[in-house]
Motif scaffolding. Structure first.
Motif, PDB file in Angstrom:
ATOM      1  N   TRP A 148      46.239  57.167  46.254  1.00 52.19           N
ATOM      2  CA  TRP A 148      46.520  57.780  47.554  1.00 52.19           C
ATOM      3  C   TRP A 148      45.355  58.594  48.112  1.00 52.19           C
ATOM      4  N   ALA A 149      44.274  58.791  47.351  1.00 57.39           N
ATOM      5  CA  ALA A 149      43.312  59.834  47.699  1.00 57.39           C
ATOM      6  C   ALA A 149      42.295  59.435  48.759  1.00 57.39           C
ATOM      7  N   LEU A 150      41.439  58.455  48.461  1.00 60.68           N
ATOM      8  CA  LEU A 150      40.282  58.212  49.324  1.00 60.68           C
ATOM      9  C   LEU A 150      40.653  57.728  50.720  1.00 60.68           C
ATOM     10  N   PHE A 151      41.840  57.211  50.890  1.00 57.01           N
ATOM     11  CA  PHE A 151      42.316  56.811  52.212  1.00 57.01           C
ATOM     12  C   PHE A 151      42.236  57.966  53.203  1.00 57.01           C
ATOM     13  N   TYR A 152      42.528  59.190  52.727  1.00 57.41           N
ATOM     14  CA  TYR A 152      42.615  60.362  53.594  1.00 57.41           C
ATOM     15  C   TYR A 152      41.311  61.153  53.689  1.00 57.41           C
ATOM     16  N   THR A 153      40.337  60.850  52.850  1.00 62.20           N
ATOM     17  CA  THR A 153      39.096  61.624  52.825  1.00 62.20           C
ATOM     18  C   THR A 153      38.198  61.257  53.996  1.00 62.20           C
ATOM     19  N   ASP A 154      37.121  62.023  54.166  1.00 62.47           N
ATOM     20  CA  ASP A 154      36.144  61.693  55.205  1.00 62.47           C
ATOM     21  C   ASP A 154      35.556  60.310  54.982  1.00 62.47           C
ATOM     22  N   TYR A 155      35.367  59.933  53.716  1.00 63.14           N
ATOM     23  CA  TYR A 155      34.853  58.599  53.402  1.00 63.14           C
ATOM     24  C   TYR A 155      35.781  57.516  53.949  1.00 63.14           C
ATOM     25  N   GLY A 156      37.072  57.609  53.608  1.00 65.07           N
ATOM     26  CA  GLY A 156      38.020  56.603  54.072  1.00 65.07           C
ATOM     27  C   GLY A 156      38.220  56.632  55.566  1.00 65.07           C
ATOM     28  N   LEU A 157      38.344  57.832  56.123  1.00 67.61           N
ATOM     29  CA  LEU A 157      38.571  57.966  57.558  1.00 67.61           C
ATOM     30  C   LEU A 157      37.404  57.391  58.357  1.00 67.61           C
ATOM     31  N   SER A 158      36.186  57.635  57.894  1.00 70.26           N
ATOM     32  CA  SER A 158      35.016  57.106  58.593  1.00 70.26           C
ATOM     33  C   SER A 158      35.012  55.583  58.592  1.00 70.26           C
ATOM     34  N   LEU A 159      35.329  54.979  57.451  1.00 71.46           N
ATOM     35  CA  LEU A 159      35.404  53.520  57.374  1.00 71.46           C
ATOM     36  C   LEU A 159      36.445  52.981  58.359  1.00 71.46           C
ATOM     37  N   GLN A 199      53.888  66.583  51.700  1.00 71.56           N
ATOM     38  CA  GLN A 199      53.819  67.733  50.798  1.00 71.56           C
ATOM     39  C   GLN A 199      55.136  68.012  50.093  1.00 71.56           C
ATOM     40  N   GLU A 200      56.251  67.664  50.725  1.00 75.09           N
ATOM     41  CA  GLU A 200      57.552  67.928  50.118  1.00 75.09           C
ATOM     42  C   GLU A 200      57.976  66.806  49.182  1.00 75.09           C
ATOM     43  N   VAL A 201      57.741  65.570  49.589  1.00 73.19           N
ATOM     44  CA  VAL A 201      58.248  64.436  48.824  1.00 73.19           C
ATOM     45  C   VAL A 201      57.320  64.085  47.660  1.00 73.19           C
ATOM     46  N   TYR A 202      56.018  64.282  47.847  1.00 73.76           N
ATOM     47  CA  TYR A 202      55.030  63.968  46.808  1.00 73.76           C
ATOM     48  C   TYR A 202      54.141  65.192  46.565  1.00 73.76           C
ATOM     49  N   PRO A 203      54.716  66.283  46.099  1.00 69.27           N
ATOM     50  CA  PRO A 203      53.941  67.530  45.986  1.00 69.27           C
ATOM     51  C   PRO A 203      52.800  67.448  44.981  1.00 69.27           C
ATOM     52  N   VAL A 204      52.987  66.752  43.860  1.00 69.34           N
ATOM     53  CA  VAL A 204      51.924  66.670  42.856  1.00 69.34           C
ATOM     54  C   VAL A 204      50.730  65.911  43.406  1.00 69.34           C
ATOM     55  N   GLN A 205      51.005  64.780  44.042  1.00 64.67           N
ATOM     56  CA  GLN A 205      49.916  63.976  44.607  1.00 64.67           C
ATOM     57  C   GLN A 205      49.171  64.741  45.700  1.00 64.67           C
ATOM     58  N   TRP A 206      49.909  65.471  46.522  1.00 62.52           N
ATOM     59  CA  TRP A 206      49.274  66.255  47.584  1.00 62.52           C
ATOM     60  C   TRP A 206      48.400  67.350  46.978  1.00 62.52           C
ATOM     61  N   GLU A 207      48.929  68.025  45.979  1.00 61.15           N
ATOM     62  CA  GLU A 207      48.195  69.107  45.339  1.00 61.15           C
ATOM     63  C   GLU A 207      46.898  68.590  44.718  1.00 61.15           C
ATOM     64  N   LEU A 208      46.966  67.485  44.002  1.00 60.83           N
ATOM     65  CA  LEU A 208      45.777  66.905  43.378  1.00 60.83           C
ATOM     66  C   LEU A 208      44.740  66.519  44.424  1.00 60.83           C
ATOM     67  N   MET A 209      45.195  65.881  45.483  1.00 61.77           N
ATOM     68  CA  MET A 209      44.282  65.364  46.496  1.00 61.77           C
ATOM     69  C   MET A 209      43.572  66.484  47.247  1.00 61.77           C
ATOM     70  N   VAL A 210      44.314  67.461  47.713  1.00 60.99           N
ATOM     71  CA  VAL A 210      43.718  68.526  48.518  1.00 60.99           C
ATOM     72  C   VAL A 210      42.826  69.427  47.676  1.00 60.99           C
ATOM     73  N   ALA A 211      43.171  69.598  46.404  1.00 59.95           N
ATOM     74  CA  ALA A 211      42.328  70.420  45.540  1.00 59.95           C
ATOM     75  C   ALA A 211      40.955  69.781  45.344  1.00 59.95           C
ATOM     76  N   GLU A 212      40.932  68.469  45.186  1.00 65.14           N
ATOM     77  CA  GLU A 212      39.661  67.788  44.963  1.00 65.14           C
ATOM     78  C   GLU A 212      38.942  67.475  46.262  1.00 65.14           C
ATOM     79  N   PHE A 213      39.715  67.204  47.321  1.00 63.74           N
ATOM     80  CA  PHE A 213      39.133  66.832  48.613  1.00 63.74           C
ATOM     81  C   PHE A 213      39.691  67.743  49.710  1.00 63.74           C
ATOM     82  N   PRO A 214      39.189  68.965  49.832  1.00 68.54           N
ATOM     83  CA  PRO A 214      39.705  69.900  50.846  1.00 68.54           C
ATOM     84  C   PRO A 214      39.595  69.360  52.267  1.00 68.54           C
ATOM     85  N   GLU A 215      38.697  68.418  52.475  1.00 67.98           N
ATOM     86  CA  GLU A 215      38.512  67.844  53.814  1.00 67.98           C
ATOM     87  C   GLU A 215      39.787  67.190  54.334  1.00 67.98           C
ATOM     88  N   VAL A 216      40.676  66.766  53.426  1.00 64.38           N
ATOM     89  CA  VAL A 216      41.922  66.115  53.846  1.00 64.38           C
ATOM     90  C   VAL A 216      42.735  67.037  54.739  1.00 64.38           C
TER      91      VAL A 216
END
Length: 594
Positions: A311-322, A62-79
């Protein structure tokens, strides 16, 4: 260098985990690397998920890549759901989502970065040996069941391909998620043209985490320690302790042993793996994942392909389940259903940005109808499925290039697979850089742009070739995927016509009836013509179609001097064409993410 007493390894129990901070791992040459270990509180032996890389294991995502974190969590709250997110790091697994499931998570700072001293030399054979030794160290610990898996994005995928070739005895399975495998072709020189990605990435993402930045680095939010080591070195000392990777690459314009020692050796990779590619990884992280599935010696290998950001789908429920189904099978011996998993899982792209999941058995798809679209250089500049008339069209490499068009497609058409172009070209000088772009336009003439791995506005597919690098490796080439040697430079004779085979990286799109396919040949990087909007403006690199994978180094453009004209010849003996992978009868998948 001796670590100060206050920074010696220690253990604490927190958030349902046992955490061992700054654990020493001694390498064969005496250098001591440092790792953080997250494991279950209950005593036992657990499989290990391990990563080794230069992004500092204590640096908060969240500190080093704040934009990427913000984009990811906004679209995929499950992260962020089910985790405090306090241990989130860039491109590696969240221990709070793995330790409760009976895994130990080990993060190692690579040599010369974070808390690990030594020479910082990214992707080097020395790093690969270090990773092998870390795998064997983890397997031998009292809390390990002896099975180690590698799982991570980008850097952690790249060195997974490399270390798998050393065949560590206890490397049991791996998930390289979007990672370069051939350093020369995938990252440094696209078709022989220098890519400037490393010039942005290395100083922007690696050097801030170099060992010895100490008090000048950010701090681990969980321990309060500086993430880049317990000592603070001068700029001169830091410079003496690293290799300037982009300078080295610029000095090596041809493929050689240096690149091969930093690339995958497919003949030696035998470990089970799930290779996860991104349709939008143009210029960096897609080619290697497809090449792995096609060429690695492993008998147990799977390919998954998705879209959206790197960076996104790796952390989502989809990626985690795989990931958990795969590792549950190979690291735990559980019945996760993976034994019945089809070898290929595709998230098929649509023009509205949606996806349809579909299982396949091979790559490229066996039912592909490889279709030639011949370039016709008439006033209309058409793409035809029949041979075109003889002709020629020239363009200024410094301009917008030349574009050829199909008629509107009559029925919904799916293009899924690698693409190639055979072009007959002449130049007014001794060379020519070809930037080729496959594009799709709606009935109103608006280009379809899709969210790519590193750019929110990517075309359908891109490819590159410097004409003086045209020599093919016949044994490794396929009609749909030419493979160039890049071992010598063969200048052109001005005005003479040359046959060039251009590799265009794999793609996927379902094209509705009424849309048109366009094929553009240029002398410089593609630009979508749209200004980035919203959070895309805050990304630390251009977002006009190529992201950070630009080819703009002034010393590398000797092939396109002023007043150059490049001519594309069509029809007759010079029948230039685009080879597209048309997939018949698109099938509905298990679910629609559209």
């Amino acid at each position: 260098m001796e670590v100060h007493a206050e920074f010696r390894p220690r253990t604490e129990l927190r958030d349902g985990m046992r955490m061992d901070w700054q654990v020493p791992i001694r390498m064969e040459d005496g250098i001591v690397l440092r790792a953080d270990v997250f494991r279950p509180i209950r005593e036992g032996r657990y499989p290990v998920i391990l990563t080794y890389g230069p992004y500092a294991k204590g640096a908060a995502f969240q500190e080093v890549y704040p934009v990427q974190w913000e984009l990811m969590v906004a679209e995929f709250p499950e992260v962020a759901r089910g985790s405090t997110c306090k241990y989130q790091n860039w491109e590696v697994v969240d221990p709070e989502k793995w330790v409760p499931d009976g895994y130990s998570v080990v993060r190692v700072d690579s040599r010369g970065s974070g808390w690990s001293p030594g020479l910082l030399d990214v992707f080097s054979p020395r790093e690969t040996k270090d990773l092998r030794d870390c795998i064997e160290w983890a397997a031998a610990q009292s809390w390990s069941n002896g099975k180690v898996g590698l799982c991570g994005i980008s850097y952690y995928a790249i060195n997974a391909w490399q270390v798998a070739g050393l065949q560590p005895p206890h490397l049991s399975a791996m998930i390289p998620w979007e990672g370069v495998a051939d350093l020369y072709r995938d990252a440094c020189y696209h078709g022989g043209i220098l890519c400037c990605f490393a010039a942005l990435w290395y100083p922007g993402e690696v050097l801030p985490m170099q060992y010895g930045r100490g008090e000048r680095s950010c701090r681990n939010p969980n321990t309060g320690e500086p993430v880049a080591g317990p000592v603070t070195l001068t700029d001169e000392e830091l410079a003496a302790s690293r290799v300037d990777v982009f300078s080295v690459v610029k000095g090596r314009p041809l493929d050689d042993a240096w690149y091969r020692s930093r690339s995958a050796d497919w003949s030696k990779i035998r470990v089970p793996f799930l290779s996860a590619a991104n349709w939008g990884g143009q210029g960096l992280h897609s080619r290697g994942n497809f090449e792995a599935f096609m060429n690695a010696a492993s008998e147990q290998k799977w390919l998954e392909v998705h879209g959206l950001e790197h960076w996104a789908l790796f952390y989502t429920d989809y990626g985690l389940s795989l990931q958990k189904r795969f590792f549950g099978h190979f690291l735990k011996g559980e019945d996760t259903g993976w034994a019945q998993q089809p070898r290929v899982l595709l998230q098929v792209r649509h023009v509205d940005g949606g996806f349809t999941e579909r299982h396949e058995n091979e790559w490229p798809l066996a039912r592909t109808q490889w279709t030639r679209y011949y370039l016709e250089s008439s006033q209309l500049q058409l793409l035809l499925t029949r041979p075109a008339l003889e002709g020629a069209v020239d363009y200024d490499p410094a301009g917008e290039g030349v574009t050829f068009w199909t008629a509107p497609v009559e029925v919904t058409t799916e293009i899924t697979g690698p693409i190639a172009a055979k072009l007959f070209v002449s130049s007014s000088t001794q060379d020519a850089d070809l930037f080729v772009v496959v594009r799709v336009f709606d009935p109103d003439g608006k280009e379809v742009l899709l969210r790519g791995a590193l750019d929110p506005n990517t075309p359908i597919a891109q490819g590159w070739l410097r004409a003086s690098h045209r020599e093919l490796d016949i044994d490794r080439s396929r009609p749909y995927r030419p493979h160039h040697k890049h071992e010598k430079i063969a200048p052109l004779r001005p005005g003479e016509i040359y046959e060039l085979d251009v590799e265009i990286w794999p793609t996927c799109l379902v094209i509705p009836a009424g849309y048109r396919i366009a094929f553009t040949i240029r002398g410089r990087d593609y630009e979508c013509g749209r200004e980035p909007a919203g959070t895309a403006r805050r990304l630390p690199y251009p977002t006009t179609g190529c992201g950070p994978c630009l080819h703009v180094d002034p010393g590398d453009h000797r092939s396109n001097p002023r007043n150059t004209r490049v001519t594309v010849h069509t029809g007759g003996e010079n029948a230039s064409y685009l080879l597209l992978p048309v997939v018949p009868e698109p099938r509905r998948g298990l679910f629609d993410r559209g």
